[in-house]
Structures are given as structure tokens and as C-alpha cells.
Design an enzyme around this catalytic site. Structure first.
Site, PDB file in Angstrom:
ATOM      1  N   SER A 146     -53.107 -43.142  -7.588  1.00 11.00           N
ATOM      2  CA  SER A 146     -53.114 -44.599  -7.395  1.00 11.00           C
ATOM      3  C   SER A 146     -52.510 -45.234  -8.641  1.00 11.00           C
ATOM      4  O   SER A 146     -52.594 -44.661  -9.742  1.00 11.00           O
ATOM      5  CB  SER A 146     -54.544 -45.090  -7.212  1.00 11.00           C
ATOM      6  OG  SER A 146     -54.591 -46.502  -7.295  1.00 11.00           O
ATOM      7  N   TYR A 158     -63.351 -45.654  -9.188  1.00  6.64           N
ATOM      8  CA  TYR A 158     -62.070 -45.368  -8.524  1.00  6.64           C
ATOM      9  C   TYR A 158     -60.999 -45.057  -9.571  1.00  6.64           C
ATOM     10  O   TYR A 158     -60.288 -44.057  -9.486  1.00  6.64           O
ATOM     11  CB  TYR A 158     -61.672 -46.577  -7.672  1.00  6.64           C
ATOM     12  CG  TYR A 158     -60.417 -46.371  -6.864  1.00  6.64           C
ATOM     13  CD1 TYR A 158     -60.446 -45.606  -5.699  1.00  6.64           C
ATOM     14  CD2 TYR A 158     -59.203 -46.933  -7.249  1.00  6.64           C
ATOM     15  CE1 TYR A 158     -59.292 -45.417  -4.942  1.00  6.64           C
ATOM     16  CE2 TYR A 158     -58.056 -46.747  -6.503  1.00  6.64           C
ATOM     17  CZ  TYR A 158     -58.101 -45.989  -5.348  1.00  6.64           C
ATOM     18  OH  TYR A 158     -56.963 -45.801  -4.610  1.00  6.64           O
TER      19      TYR A 158
HETATM   20  N1  LIG Z   1     -53.936 -48.431   0.373  1.00  4.57           N
HETATM   21  C1  LIG Z   1     -53.627 -48.566  -0.908  1.00  4.57           C
HETATM   22  O1  LIG Z   1     -53.186 -49.647  -1.364  1.00  4.57           O
HETATM   23  C2  LIG Z   1     -53.799 -47.417  -1.868  1.00  4.57           C
HETATM   24  C3  LIG Z   1     -53.352 -47.603  -3.174  1.00  4.57           C
HETATM   25  C4  LIG Z   1     -53.461 -46.558  -4.071  1.00  4.57           C
HETATM   26  C5  LIG Z   1     -53.985 -45.353  -3.667  1.00  4.57           C
HETATM   27  N2  LIG Z   1     -54.418 -45.191  -2.391  1.00  4.57           N
HETATM   28  C6  LIG Z   1     -54.960 -43.874  -2.037  1.00  4.57           C
HETATM   29  O2  LIG Z   1     -54.301 -43.395  -0.884  1.00  4.57           O
HETATM   30  C7  LIG Z   1     -55.196 -42.565  -0.135  1.00  4.57           C
HETATM   31  C8  LIG Z   1     -55.246 -43.069   1.290  1.00  4.57           C
HETATM   32  O3  LIG Z   1     -55.654 -44.419   1.277  1.00  4.57           O
HETATM   33  P1  LIG Z   1     -55.596 -45.382   2.549  1.00  4.57           P
HETATM   34  O4  LIG Z   1     -55.271 -46.726   2.046  1.00  4.57           O
HETATM   35  O5  LIG Z   1     -54.782 -44.773   3.628  1.00  4.57           O
HETATM   36  O6  LIG Z   1     -57.154 -45.377   2.934  1.00  4.57           O
HETATM   37  P2  LIG Z   1     -57.916 -45.559   4.313  1.00  4.57           P
HETATM   38  O7  LIG Z   1     -59.280 -46.009   3.969  1.00  4.57           O
HETATM   39  O8  LIG Z   1     -57.116 -46.395   5.232  1.00  4.57           O
HETATM   40  O9  LIG Z   1     -57.973 -44.059   4.886  1.00  4.57           O
HETATM   41  C9  LIG Z   1     -58.683 -43.075   4.177  1.00  4.57           C
HETATM   42  C10 LIG Z   1     -59.052 -41.944   5.121  1.00  4.57           C
HETATM   43  O10 LIG Z   1     -59.831 -41.014   4.356  1.00  4.57           O
HETATM   44  C11 LIG Z   1     -60.917 -40.588   5.168  1.00  4.57           C
HETATM   45  N3  LIG Z   1     -62.029 -40.131   4.348  1.00  4.57           N
HETATM   46  C12 LIG Z   1     -62.901 -40.880   3.592  1.00  4.57           C
HETATM   47  N4  LIG Z   1     -63.846 -40.079   3.059  1.00  4.57           N
HETATM   48  C13 LIG Z   1     -63.552 -38.810   3.455  1.00  4.57           C
HETATM   49  C14 LIG Z   1     -64.162 -37.566   3.223  1.00  4.57           C
HETATM   50  N5  LIG Z   1     -65.277 -37.418   2.490  1.00  4.57           N
HETATM   51  N6  LIG Z   1     -63.589 -36.467   3.767  1.00  4.57           N
HETATM   52  C15 LIG Z   1     -62.478 -36.583   4.524  1.00  4.57           C
HETATM   53  N7  LIG Z   1     -61.869 -37.737   4.799  1.00  4.57           N
HETATM   54  C16 LIG Z   1     -62.409 -38.840   4.256  1.00  4.57           C
HETATM   55  C17 LIG Z   1     -61.283 -41.831   5.994  1.00  4.57           C
HETATM   56  O11 LIG Z   1     -62.037 -41.467   7.145  1.00  4.57           O
HETATM   57  C18 LIG Z   1     -59.913 -42.405   6.310  1.00  4.57           C
HETATM   58  O12 LIG Z   1     -59.374 -41.913   7.499  1.00  4.57           O
HETATM   59  C19 LIG Z   1     -56.538 -42.642  -0.871  1.00  4.57           C
HETATM   60  O13 LIG Z   1     -56.665 -41.523  -1.710  1.00  4.57           O
HETATM   61  C20 LIG Z   1     -56.414 -43.908  -1.681  1.00  4.57           C
HETATM   62  O14 LIG Z   1     -57.244 -43.889  -2.832  1.00  4.57           O
HETATM   63  C21 LIG Z   1     -54.349 -46.196  -1.492  1.00  4.57           C
END
Ligand SMILES: NC(=O)c1ccc[n+]([C@@H]2O[C@H](COP(=O)([O-])OP(=O)(O)OC[C@H]3O[C@@H](n4cnc5c(N)ncnc54)[C@H](O)[C@@H]3O)[C@@H](O)[C@H]2O)c1
Length: 268
Positions: A146, A158
Site C-alpha cells: 500500500s 494497517y
Molecule cells: N483499495 C485501495 O485503495 C487499496 C490501497 C492500498 C492497498 N490496498 C490493498 O489491496 C488489497 C486488496 O484491497 P481491496 O481494496 O480490493 O479490498 P476489499 O476489501 O475490497 O477486498 C479484500 C478481500 O480480502 C478478503 N479477506 C479479508 N480478510 C481475509 C482473510 N482473513 N482471508 C482471506 N481473505 C480475506 C475479503 O473477503 C475481500 O474479498 C489489500 O491488501 C489492501 O490492503 C488497497
């Protein structure tokens, strides 16, 4: 939704993605399926979400779904056993599952700290431990960090989990490099997913004000970079950290200063 790009060299390759039910994991599954890969999509739900199954049916790749909580060593072991029996080897692992916890230092409870670290950091390490033995020369691990892992975002657990994931990435890249297995980390900025849909509107506005491209990102824009890192096009890329954030971390807040100076000069 941004266009799904197809990447060469991924056809028939087996790739495991965690947290693939929605958001970026879902987009990663689609770009790999569009490229003809065999995708092992995993998430907390018992069955494959209909959206993913329906989208996969129209794409050339092969979709398998497995219930997997990334914090469970038992579930990782069961998945590895299944993969070894069915496909012998695995080409790619995308440690994508993650949760936000928007608490500051003075607010976060020990249990919330523990669960963020368990999912965002330990879950990725357990995945690498379970799946790497099935990998051969040319395989690729992609961790999803991230922009918070590159700065001092106020969400302490986080942010700490994503900084630590960078450490895990560099150790893995060093440890597995001699086996021809590459490990890299992608740092998304503000991407429009269900995760950010729960963020306060002011956070989105503030990030936009600091992002040189002056827009948020789409999950497919992260997925395209992940797919590239999984492909042979990235054959010499190991231990790299790639921000996919519209220039947010590169600018390091200087856009704010630059805009203020520009506005004051225009007034004169
Ligand atoms: N969306 C953003 O702006 C953003 C920015 C930086 C980093 N990220 C990172 O990208 C990745 C995906 O984020 P996103 O925005 O698609 O999130 P999201 O919340 O839309 O999706 C996350 C998925 O992870 C699954 N999950 C949660 N806990 C879990 C567990 N214990 N075991 C297995 N699956 C689990 C959830 O069920 C969900 O389907 C994450 O690692 C997040 O930290 C996202």
C-alpha cells in the site's frame, strides 16, 4: 470499469490469489483469466461468488475456487495438498487479502492490531511458506502492499503491517532468488474498491489533492501491474517495489505546496 488487458505468457499457468472475491483480487483474477491462466481464486466465503464465476465463464482461462482464511495454517496446508495433487506445481501467488483498520495510535485495541497484522502480514508469510515449495524456476510471488507502506498514514496497524510486508518481500526475494523464484510488491494508492467505499469522503478528497494524476485508481490498473510481475516479461524483476498510485508517494505531499505556490502566483 477500466479495460482488462491480456498479458502474453500466462496461458495455462497456475496462479493462486487470496481475497479474490471482490475489489482488486477480483480484478487480478479476471486479467489472469483473460490471459488464459488457471486461477485458484480464494476468499473467506464457502462458495465462489456468482459475479466471479459468471465473469470467468466468458474468459479463456480456467477458474477454481477454494475457501481460504489466510490466517489459517491448516487451510493453507489443505490448499497446497490439493494443488500438488491436481496440478503438481504453481507458477504464481498473489498475496492480496487485506483489511484496513482506520484507528490511530491512541484508539486501537490490541485485538484489532492483532487481526490486522495477522491478515495483512502473517497471512502473506503463511501463503509463501505453503505455496513456495510447489514453485519452480520462473515462478513469481506478488505481495500487495500500500502507499501506506511508504509513508506515515495515520492508520497505525494497517501502515505498520504494510511496512512489514515490504520486509517480508525483500527477504523472500533474496531467499528464493537463487531458485529462480521472483518476489515483488505493488503499492496501490487510492483504488475504488469496496474497501475504500467505507473510507470517509474527506480521506478521498485529501488523497486526490495530493495525487499528481488528480484521480483515483481502478482495480484493473493494479491488476495489470500484478499480471506483468507474474509474467515472463518481468523475468529480471525481483525485490522491486512498484507504486500504482498516480504519483501520490512520488510527490510526497509536494503537490500541495506546488499548487498553493501556483495559485498565489496566478493571483499576482
Ligand atoms: N483499495 C485501495 O485503495 C487499496 C490501497 C492500498 C492497498 N490496498 C490493498 O489491496 C488489497 C486488496 O484491497 P481491496 O481494496 O480490493 O479490498 P476489499 O476489501 O475490497 O477486498 C479484500 C478481500 O480480502 C478478503 N479477506 C479479508 N480478510 C481475509 C482473510 N482473513 N482471508 C482471506 N481473505 C480475506 C475479503 O473477503 C475481500 O474479498 C489489500 O491488501 C489492501 O490492503 C488497497
Amino acid at each position: 470499469m477500466a479495460k482488462i488487458l491480456e498479458l502474453p505468457g500466462l496461458s495455462g499457468k497456475t496462479v493462486v490469489i487470496t481475497g479474490a472475491a471482490r475489489g482488486q483480487g477480483y480484478a487480478e483474477a479476471l486479467v489472469l483469466l483473460a490471459s488464459g491462466a488457471r486461477v485458484i481464486a480464494t476468499d473467506l466465503a464457502e462458495t465462489c461468488p456468482a459475479t466471479l464465476a459468471n465473469a470467468a465463464a466468458k474468459l479463456p482461462g480456467e477458474l477454481h475456487y477454494a475457501q481460504l482464511d489466510v490466517t489459517s495454517e491448516t487451510e493453507w496446508a489443505a490448499l497446497a495438498k490439493f494443488l500438488k495433487k491436481e496440478f503438481t506445481q504453481v507458477h504464481g501467488l498473489v498475496n492480496n487479502a487485506g483489511i484496513p483498520f482506520r484507528g490511530r495510535i491512541g484508539e486501537i485495541a490490541r485485538a484489532d492490531w492483532d487481526s490486522v497484522i495477522a491478515i495483512n502480514l502473517t497471512g502473506s508469510m503463511l501463503g509463501i511458506q505453503a505455496i513456495a515449495p510447489l514453485m519452480r524456476k520462473g515462478a513469481s510471488i506478488v505481495n500487495i502492499g500500500s502507499s501506506a507502506g511508504l509513508n506515515a498514514h495515520h492508520t497505525v496497524a494497517y501502515t505498520a503491517s504494510k511496512w512489514a510486508l515490504r520486509g517480508l518481500t525483500h527477504v523472500t526475494a533474496t531467499e528464493f532468488g537463487p531458485r529462480g523464484i521472483r518476489t515483488n510488491i505493488v503499492h496501490p494508492g487510492y483504488i475504488e474498491t469496496p474497501m475504500t467505499a467505507t473510507a470517509p469522503a474527506v480521506m478521498r478528497d485529501a488523497q486526490l489533492a495530493l495525487t499528481p494524476l488528480e484521480r483515483t485508481g481502478q482495480p484493473e490498473e493494479v491488476a495489470a501491474v500484478v499480471a506483468f510481475l507474474l509474467s515472463d516479461g518481468a523475468a529480471y524483476v525481483n525485490g522491486a517495489e512498484i507504486p500504482v498510485d498516480g504519483g501520490f508517494t512520488s510527490s510526497a505531499g509536494v503537490k500541495y505546496m506546488s499548487d498553493i505556490i501556483k495559485a498565489s502566483q496566478q493571483k499576482k
